[in-house]
Design a protein around this motif. Structure first.
Motif, mmCIF file in Angstrom:
data_model
loop_
_atom_site.group_PDB
_atom_site.id
_atom_site.type_symbol
_atom_site.label_atom_id
_atom_site.label_comp_id
_atom_site.label_asym_id
_atom_site.label_seq_id
_atom_site.Cartn_x
_atom_site.Cartn_y
_atom_site.Cartn_z
ATOM 1 N N THR A 1 -12.260 10.041 5.131
ATOM 2 C CA THR A 1 -12.738 10.407 3.782
ATOM 3 C C THR A 1 -11.978 9.620 2.736
ATOM 4 O O THR A 1 -11.094 10.144 2.061
ATOM 5 N N PRO A 2 -12.303 8.348 2.591
ATOM 6 C CA PRO A 2 -11.608 7.533 1.579
ATOM 7 C C PRO A 2 -11.935 8.025 0.179
ATOM 8 O O PRO A 2 -12.970 8.659 -0.048
ATOM 9 N N GLY A 3 -11.032 7.757 -0.733
ATOM 10 C CA GLY A 3 -11.229 8.149 -2.117
ATOM 11 C C GLY A 3 -10.472 7.205 -3.021
ATOM 12 O O GLY A 3 -9.868 6.239 -2.550
ATOM 13 N N PRO A 4 -10.490 7.450 -4.303
ATOM 14 C CA PRO A 4 -9.821 6.531 -5.247
ATOM 15 C C PRO A 4 -8.332 6.351 -4.944
ATOM 16 O O PRO A 4 -7.792 5.261 -5.100
ATOM 17 N N THR A 5 -7.664 7.438 -4.519
ATOM 18 C CA THR A 5 -6.226 7.330 -4.231
ATOM 19 C C THR A 5 -5.945 7.251 -2.747
ATOM 20 O O THR A 5 -4.790 7.303 -2.319
ATOM 21 N N ASN A 6 -6.982 7.134 -1.970
ATOM 22 C CA ASN A 6 -6.814 7.136 -0.511
ATOM 23 C C ASN A 6 -7.678 6.031 0.079
ATOM 24 O O ASN A 6 -8.841 6.244 0.418
ATOM 25 N N ARG A 7 -7.085 4.847 0.171
ATOM 26 C CA ARG A 7 -7.822 3.698 0.722
ATOM 27 C C ARG A 7 -6.894 2.925 1.631
ATOM 28 O O ARG A 7 -5.692 2.878 1.408
ATOM 29 N N ALA A 8 -7.482 2.306 2.657
ATOM 30 C CA ALA A 8 -6.700 1.423 3.527
ATOM 31 C C ALA A 8 -6.099 0.317 2.672
ATOM 32 O O ALA A 8 -6.791 -0.281 1.851
ATOM 33 N N GLN A 9 -4.796 0.046 2.898
ATOM 34 C CA GLN A 9 -4.077 -0.832 1.973
ATOM 35 C C GLN A 9 -3.846 -2.244 2.493
ATOM 36 O O GLN A 9 -3.088 -3.003 1.912
ATOM 37 N N GLY A 10 -4.500 -2.595 3.586
ATOM 38 C CA GLY A 10 -4.305 -3.925 4.128
ATOM 39 C C GLY A 10 -5.111 -4.976 3.389
ATOM 40 O O GLY A 10 -5.982 -4.653 2.584
ATOM 41 N N PRO A 11 -4.819 -6.265 3.686
ATOM 42 C CA PRO A 11 -5.545 -7.360 3.028
ATOM 43 C C PRO A 11 -7.060 -7.255 3.220
ATOM 44 O O PRO A 11 -7.826 -7.637 2.346
ATOM 45 N N LEU A 12 -7.477 -6.726 4.380
ATOM 46 C CA LEU A 12 -8.915 -6.593 4.616
ATOM 47 C C LEU A 12 -9.389 -5.153 4.436
ATOM 48 O O LEU A 12 -10.533 -4.832 4.753
ATOM 49 N N GLY A 13 -8.488 -4.301 3.951
ATOM 50 C CA GLY A 13 -8.838 -2.890 3.832
ATOM 51 C C GLY A 13 -10.044 -2.633 2.960
ATOM 52 O O GLY A 13 -10.849 -1.742 3.234
ATOM 53 N N LYS A 14 -10.190 -3.445 1.924
ATOM 54 C CA LYS A 14 -11.307 -3.200 0.995
ATOM 55 C C LYS A 14 -12.655 -3.523 1.620
ATOM 56 O O LYS A 14 -13.698 -3.106 1.140
ATOM 57 N N TRP A 15 -12.649 -4.283 2.702
ATOM 58 C CA TRP A 15 -13.910 -4.592 3.374
ATOM 59 C C TRP A 15 -14.416 -3.401 4.179
ATOM 60 O O TRP A 15 -15.574 -3.367 4.576
ATOM 61 N N PHE A 16 -13.519 -2.469 4.477
ATOM 62 C CA PHE A 16 -13.905 -1.308 5.267
ATOM 63 C C PHE A 16 -13.835 -0.083 4.369
ATOM 64 O O PHE A 16 -12.849 0.140 3.686
ATOM 65 N N ASN A 17 -14.852 0.713 4.403
ATOM 66 C CA ASN A 17 -14.840 1.943 3.616
ATOM 67 C C ASN A 17 -14.088 2.994 4.423
ATOM 68 O O ASN A 17 -14.669 3.867 5.057
ATOM 69 N N ILE A 18 -12.756 2.848 4.386
ATOM 70 C CA ILE A 18 -11.960 3.702 5.258
ATOM 71 C C ILE A 18 -10.691 4.124 4.543
ATOM 72 O O ILE A 18 -10.162 3.387 3.707
ATOM 73 N N GLY A 19 -10.240 5.316 4.834
ATOM 74 C CA GLY A 19 -9.059 5.846 4.161
ATOM 75 C C GLY A 19 -7.778 5.461 4.876
ATOM 76 O O GLY A 19 -7.773 4.678 5.829
ATOM 77 N N ASP A 20 -6.688 6.020 4.387
ATOM 78 C CA ASP A 20 -5.351 5.683 4.865
ATOM 79 C C ASP A 20 -4.756 6.880 5.609
ATOM 80 O O ASP A 20 -4.440 7.910 5.012
ATOM 81 N N PRO A 21 -4.561 6.769 6.940
ATOM 82 C CA PRO A 21 -3.989 7.915 7.664
ATOM 83 C C PRO A 21 -2.558 8.202 7.233
ATOM 84 O O PRO A 21 -2.074 9.320 7.387
ATOM 85 N N TYR A 22 -1.890 7.192 6.667
ATOM 86 C CA TYR A 22 -0.489 7.356 6.273
ATOM 87 C C TYR A 22 -0.358 8.085 4.945
ATOM 88 O O TYR A 22 0.750 8.322 4.458
ATOM 89 N N HIS A 23 -1.503 8.456 4.396
ATOM 90 C CA HIS A 23 -1.518 9.357 3.243
ATOM 91 C C HIS A 23 -0.934 10.705 3.645
ATOM 92 O O HIS A 23 -0.421 11.450 2.818
ATOM 93 N N ARG A 24 -1.037 10.993 4.931
ATOM 94 C CA ARG A 24 -0.490 12.229 5.481
ATOM 95 C C ARG A 24 0.993 12.023 5.757
ATOM 96 O O ARG A 24 1.356 11.188 6.599
ATOM 97 N N GLU A 25 1.801 12.791 5.063
ATOM 98 C CA GLU A 25 3.245 12.679 5.254
ATOM 99 C C GLU A 25 3.600 12.976 6.719
ATOM 100 O O GLU A 25 3.001 13.857 7.345
ATOM 101 N N THR A 26 4.523 12.234 7.248
ATOM 102 C CA THR A 26 5.052 12.339 8.627
ATOM 103 C C THR A 26 4.074 11.848 9.686
ATOM 104 O O THR A 26 4.334 12.025 10.877
ATOM 105 N N TYR A 27 2.964 11.226 9.321
ATOM 106 C CA TYR A 27 2.115 10.594 10.341
ATOM 107 C C TYR A 27 2.734 9.241 10.651
ATOM 108 O O TYR A 27 2.715 8.334 9.831
#
Lengths: 240, 492
Positions: B65-91
């Motif tokens: 569930t990507p959102g404005p503050t939750n997006r994959a942060q890699g160089p190609l992250g913007k090409w994928f509509n995908i969120g960031d699992p590391y948004h979850r603390e301690t993952y």
């Protein structure tokens, strides 16, 4: 104005020792409920206590919450990542009632302690004082009811809460629920390390680790040589 | 342990008389516990489900569930509509785990537990296959063997002897029949794993260790069959999942080098330098370089893919965090108290002497751990048949000397025991002593840890001593198992 004789009866910690405790706050909701109001609790948590948001999320049937500060959940109190004192604001679900009856509401919040600074002298215990929460109603009557452009009167005890949670500014009135006389800060006793143990722990850990290292190394070398002997014996038997 | 000394074992054995029965029984237990966990968690504030499972599930939710503050942060992250699992603390795991648990979100929240339980069952099947095809034929009864199957397994005596060719032949001869006795023994060994309460508890509570267990067993399976390319790929995948399986790489290289050397063994030269050159010559061959290249390549391709999508958070949380983590909270490792008392955030009362800096340096403890876990792989494991004990020693040494240790870590080496037992020659009294020590040191530590954590008793020094006893006790058990190992095959 609706009648509000609600009282915060008690706020206790159970247990009062160890790294994990639970704060239970009991409120009496007397008289007619303020139907257009929401019930809130605000905890001012000292640096050494924290609430786990992922744990609180499981209690969304009882309340929703907002944390202010809190830092890294895993850090000891003396680490920069710990974040210092923090605030916890609950939006409590009030069970429906017929109105006019006394309702006693019990709200439980699990809390955890961080590791404290090791002590050299005295009892190796930190006594963490948790003040009782501030309970209040946030009422959302139409501004016209309250007389036009009057600014919301914020009780002194809630000034800090309103600064932290701007959403409360949308309320037309904040009604503080008084504490019963017996309500006072609770103390959690948490063990800390003994700073005088450093030399012993350093020496002891290194000695034991090195000795077991040598012991296992000898075992592995012995096993390896036994393997070689077994192989040579087996080859010799095959030849004969 | 001859069967006539263990009559009660027959009762247990009737329950698990065939591998199929065992697998079904194990699956039923796991499904029942997972269903129970759902009821328990809904009705109790003390949850059956491990906190880690909630971490995985939250990370999966963030990923899907990507959102404005939750997006994959890699160089190609913007090409994928995908969120960031590391948004979850301690993952602190690979994003592949979060993706693997996607059905938690759209199918059922307990899907992950069923997946982990399924990995347990697959691991059991793999263990059985290894035992009947490779391990038991090698360990067929010799005069000094003291481990025997129960009498219900001895209806059909062994009919032929088998051998593991050490010349690189990857196939065990299909003509070697496996007796029913050995099949029974294999089932019993697998039962030790599948019916182990620790193993059952870990997977049904939602810990993902069983996924890595399966990867490691698959790696071992391919290695024992000489399928080195597949071994290399699986080793790269296992290391991507969790760093520690990298230690198995040295033993694989050692075995490949030794097998290759047998085909043209040279005399040992005189002199240290010539011997060192010969060692390098032995270990650096086309086959070992190929193995290392495929393994490292798999690891880096996976890592690079994850980095390109999820960026630095992946790199930090999955790998870099572990390089300088400071686990000050109590755990089995005695290092916890040293880390707590000498935490960098606590100002030192006086400047540190050089020897104090050396002792407190993470490198000092790491070197002992690395030397044992890599050294035992390199110098002890020389043929494929040594790999099981070798990997067991490497893993156990890694866990014992690690700066942090929780109960889940024990699973990393326990998985080798069912495969190792057929090669162990140990009296009943020794077995009881080692088992009592292994369990007793943990119980001792847990009893004191409970007092600290839940009763608030200031007994850190005592808890630290229990950590030292744990290190000594588990090392003694490891040494005992190593000393009782018997090889049952002629090497060519």
């Amino acid at each position: 104005m609706a009648n509000n004789d609600s009282v915060l009866l008690s706020s206790t910690l159970t247990p009062t020792r160890g790294f994990h405790t639970s704060s239970t706050t009991r409120l009496v909701l007397r008289g007619s409920h303020l139907h257009s109001c929401t019930l809130h609790l605000y905890f001012q948590l000292p640096a050494q206590l924290f609430a786990d948001p992922y744990e609180l999320d499981h209690r969304r049937r009882s309340y929703t919450f907002e944390r202010f500060g809190g830092g890294n959940l895993e850090a000891p109190v003396f680490a920069p990542g710990a974040g210092g004192p923090s605030g916890l604001l609950l939006d409590v679900t009030v069970p429906g009632s017929g109105g006019g009856d006394d309702d006693i509401l019990s709200i439980e919040v699990p809390l955890h302690a961080r590791y404290g600074v090791p002590k050299r002298d005295g009892e190796q215990i930190d006594e963490i004082a948790l003040p009782p929460p501030e309970a209040f109603w946030a009422c959302h009557q139409e501004r016209a009811d309250s007389g036009g452009d009057e600014r919301m009167q914020v009780p002194d005890a809630l000034h800090k809460v309103v600064k932290l949670a701007p959403v409360l500014e949308r309320a037309s009135k904040l009604v503080l629920i008084p504490h019963a006389e017996a309500v006072h800060a609770q103390v959690l006793r948490v063990p800390v390390g003994n700073a005088g143990d450093v030399a012993l722990v350093e020496t002891g850990t290194v000695v034991v680790v090195l000795l077991t290292f040598v012991y296992l190394l000898r075992t592995i070398v012995r096993a390896s040589r036994a393997q070689d002997v077994a192989v040579k014996t087996s080859v010799a038997k095959k030849v004969t | 342990m001859a069967n006539n000394k263990w009559p009660k074992l027959n009762i247990v054995f009737r329950v698990v008389s065939s591998i199929r029965t065992l697998l079904i029984f194990s699956s039923v237990i796991r499904v029942a516990l997972i269903l129970y966990s759902e009821w328990h968690d809904a009705h109790s504030l003390v949850k059956y489900t491990d906190v880690d499972y909630l971490v995985f599930t939250d990370a999966t939710s963030f990923t899907l569930t990507p959102g404005p503050t939750n997006r994959a942060q890699g160089p190609l992250g913007k090409w994928f509509n995908i969120g960031d699992p590391y948004h979850r603390e301690t993952y602190r795991y690979t994003p592949l785990l979060a993706l693997l648990l996607s059905p938690n979100r759209w199918l059922h929240k307990s899907f992950g537990k069923y997946l982990f339980a399924g990995c347990d069952i697959l691991a059991g099947m793999l263990m059985h296959r290894l035992l009947v095809s490779t391990i038991l034929p090698i360990a067929r009864p010799r005069t000094d063997a003291t481990v025997h199957a129960p009498s219900s397994c001895q209806r059909h005596p062994t009919t032929s002897r088998g051998h593991l060719k050490a010349d690189g032949d990857s196939k065990i001869s299909a003509a070697i029949p496996i007796s029913e006795t050995e099949s029974c023994r294999a089932t019993l060994m697998v039962a030790l794993h599948l019916l182990n309460p620790i193993v059952i508890g870990i997977s049904t509570r939602g810990s993902s260790e069983s996924v890595l267990t399966l990867f490691v067993l698959l790696t071992l399976f391919c290695a024992l069959r000489g399928r080195w390319d597949a071994t290399a790929v699986l080793l790269g995948l296992s290391t991507h999942w969790k760093i520690y399986p990298v230690i198995y790489g040295v033993s694989c290289v050692g075995v490949i080098a030794t097998e290759h050397q047998r085909n043209g063994q040279k005399d040992r030269p005189r002199g240290l330098l010539p011997r060192m050159i010969q060692h390098i010559d032995v270990f650096v061959t086309a086959k070992t370089v190929r193995f290392a290249g495929i393994s490292a390549g798999t690891f880096f391709i996976l890592g690079l893919s994850m980095y390109l999508i999820w960026g630095y958070p992946f790199l930090y949380e999955t790998y870099l965090y572990h390089l300088h983590r400071l686990d000050h909270r109590h755990n089995f490792s005695p290092y916890f108290y040293l880390i707590y008392l000498t935490h960098p955030s606590i100002p030192a009362t006086s400047p540190l002497a050089m020897w104090e800096k050396l002792i407190r340096s993470p490198l000092t403890s790491f070197l002992t751990q690395l030397f044992l876990s890599l050294g035992s792989g390199l110098f002890f494991v020389r043929t494929r048949q040594d790999m099981i004990l070798g990997w067991f020693i490497q893993t156990a040494a890694f866990v014992i000397f690690n700066k942090v240790c929780t109960s889940q870590y024990f699973l990393w080496y326990l998985l080798f025991l069912p495969l190792l037992i057929p090669h162990l020659s140990m009296s009943r009294s020794s077995f009881i002593k080692y088992l009592a020590c292994w369990i007793g040191t943990q119980v001792l530590w847990l009893s004191q840890a409970y007092k600290v954590e839940f009763l608030g008793e200031p007994i850190f020094r005592r808890l630290w001593l229990c950590g030292l006893i744990y290190v000594i006790g588990h090392s003694w058990v490891l040494a005992g198992i190593t000393d009782s190992y018997r090889v049952g095959v002629q090497r060519t």
